[in-house]
Enzyme design. Structure first.
Site, PDB file in Angstrom:
ATOM      1  N   GLN A 100       8.209  63.879   4.652  1.00 61.36           N
ATOM      2  CA  GLN A 100       9.472  63.603   5.030  1.00 61.36           C
ATOM      3  C   GLN A 100       9.897  62.413   5.703  1.00 61.36           C
ATOM      4  OE1 GLN A 100      10.839  67.286   7.283  1.00 61.36           O
ATOM      5  NE2 GLN A 100      10.465  68.727   5.353  1.00 61.36           N
ATOM      6  N   HIS A 164       9.455  66.938   9.634  1.00 64.22           N
ATOM      7  CA  HIS A 164      10.367  67.187  11.072  1.00 64.22           C
ATOM      8  C   HIS A 164      10.395  65.839  11.757  1.00 64.22           C
ATOM      9  CE1 HIS A 164      10.246  71.601  10.625  1.00 64.22           C
ATOM     10  NE2 HIS A 164      10.541  71.426   9.673  1.00 64.22           N
ATOM     11  N   GLU A 257      21.872  75.315  12.589  1.00 64.43           N
ATOM     12  CA  GLU A 257      22.567  75.264  13.767  1.00 64.43           C
ATOM     13  C   GLU A 257      23.661  74.068  13.821  1.00 64.43           C
ATOM     14  OE1 GLU A 257      19.680  77.423  16.719  1.00 64.43           O
ATOM     15  OE2 GLU A 257      20.380  75.634  17.467  1.00 64.43           O
ATOM     16  N   TYR A 267      18.158  73.801  23.888  1.00 66.70           N
ATOM     17  CA  TYR A 267      18.899  74.466  22.627  1.00 66.70           C
ATOM     18  C   TYR A 267      17.887  75.508  22.039  1.00 66.70           C
ATOM     19  CZ  TYR A 267      22.796  71.438  23.685  1.00 66.70           C
ATOM     20  OH  TYR A 267      23.929  70.863  24.320  1.00 66.70           O
ATOM     21  N   TYR A 278       8.743  82.442   7.367  1.00 69.86           N
ATOM     22  CA  TYR A 278       8.662  82.143   6.101  1.00 69.86           C
ATOM     23  C   TYR A 278       8.055  83.246   5.293  1.00 69.86           C
ATOM     24  CZ  TYR A 278      10.733  77.577   6.658  1.00 69.86           C
ATOM     25  OH  TYR A 278      11.511  76.380   7.356  1.00 69.86           O
TER      26      TYR A 278
END
Length: 386
Positions: A100, A164, A257, A267, A278
């Protein structure tokens, strides 16, 4: 050609008119790809251009020109009226295009008109793998190259994992820059405050740490951190009118979120989550809400896989002002979330599901038209019907 076969004046005029029309940008003549209505306004969708690989970020540098980042390490200039594009030079050679990661977001500086500075996030090749990095560079006057590339913060988030990285860039009304980093695929980073992973950073425009950042007096937490406990912030947008920082992040198999970001707050990832494992129908974390952690203002179950976030402030769709728009990757739509005058989340609408496109980034031009990038390499425009 003899006189008998020569076109009449009327015919010649029609031919000239037709030839002139054929020279117009294809986006003007093309039939809309999609039409619909959403929360008070009708809209149409047109294809502006294509062939951009995976276009990750977009930023307007003038009324009709935008720069586009390609995750594989390209930077383009696109004329949104003609559809013509060109590739820019001046990117660094250490962009780690893995998983990513790659060249991620781009935004114009708050004073772009005078300094022509662009801000970027990208995954930088470093010892230990790749690390999300905030950088800036100057766009040349003829907009064909970058000069003076400068890394402002190479985050302490290096990993050989390919997921990520985050990461979007936004600016507040006081001239600070914000960007986020995900947990890099390691859940323990969510509540390990000794590094930059799973957090949102706040800096001066030159990369210095503001004296009033919440953890500058805590030797155990990096000074750059503004908020903690984020799984993978894929959208970050500051509302300049309401002075509010919005964030949207991926949850695991449910539990995406939307958060209102406040200084020093936690958070919750992975202790608090609305997601599922998963490998089975097992909750992630201890609970969906716990004391000491900030609850999201909106949760998506199942996940839409958000790719971006924008606060709409244009004039083309007046009833949408202050609303949020997020590109959805897995559920392939443009997510539209109403926000009332008090800043409270309201009705949600899902646009462009008929196109089946993974919508990555969302940008707004000076007219209030929306531009979307898709993982198929297209740039689309959402505007009022002709």
């Amino acid at each position: 050609m003899n006189r008998a076969s020569r076109p009449s004046t009327t015919t010649r005029s029609a031919m000239l008119l037709l030839s002139g029309l054929l020279l117009l940008p294809s986006s003007i003549l093309a039939e809309p790809l999609s039409e619909g209505s959403s929360l008070g306004h009708e809209y149409q969708v047109e294809a502006v251009a294509s062939g951009f690989g995976t276009p990750w970020g977009m930023a307007f540098i003038s009324d009709t020109k935008m720069v586009i980042t390609g995750r594989a390490g390209q930077l383009w200039l696109l004329n949104t009226e003609s559809g013509e594009s060109s590739e820019l030079s001046g990117l660094p050679g250490d962009i780690a295009t893995r998983g990513q990661g790659g060249l991620l977001d781009v935004q114009t500086s708050p004073s772009f008109g005078s300094d022509r500075t662009l801000y970027f996030t990208y995954s930088k090749a470093v010892d230990g793998g790749a690390a999300t990095t905030l950088a800036r560079a100057v766009l040349s006057e003829n907009s064909d190259q970058l000069t003076g590339w400068e890394d402002l913060l190479v985050t302490d988030s290096a990993s050989n994992a390919g997921q990520h990285f985050g990461s979007r860039v936004t600016f507040d009304h006081e001239g600070y820059v914000y960007f986020g980093v995900g947990d890099r695929g390691d859940r323990d980073n969510g509540q390990d405050f000794s590094n930059h992973a799973s957090s949102i950073m706040r800096l001066h425009l030159d990369g210095r740490v503001p004296d009033d950042n919440p953890f500058v007096d805590d030797a155990n937490i990096p000074d750059e951190i503004w908020s903690l406990g984020h799984r993978n912030p894929q959208g970050l947008a500051y509302d300049l009118e309401r002075h509010r920082l919005w964030e949207i992040e991926h949850g695991p198999r449910g539990g995406d979120e939307i958060n209102v970001i406040e200084a020093g707050e936690n958070y919750g990832w992975p202790v608090v989550s609305h997601g599922r494992e998963y490998w089975g129908p097992v909750d992630v974390g201890e609970a969906e809400s716990l004391p000491g952690y900030v609850d999201p203002v909106k949760v998506y179950v199942p996940s839409i896989a958000p790719g971006s976030l924008l606060v709409y402030r244009g004039d083309a769709f007046p009833d949408w002002q202050g609303h949020l728009f997020a590109g959805a990757l897995v559920l392939t739509h443009l997510n539209h979330i109403a926000v009332n005058a008090q800043g409270e989340i309201g009705e949600e609408d899902r646009l462009l599901e008929d196109l089946g496109e993974r919508i990555r980034a969302v940008a707004e031009d000076n007219r209030g038209h929306l531009y979307l990038s898709t993982d198929s390499g297209r740039i689309l425009r959402v505007s009022p019907p002709n």
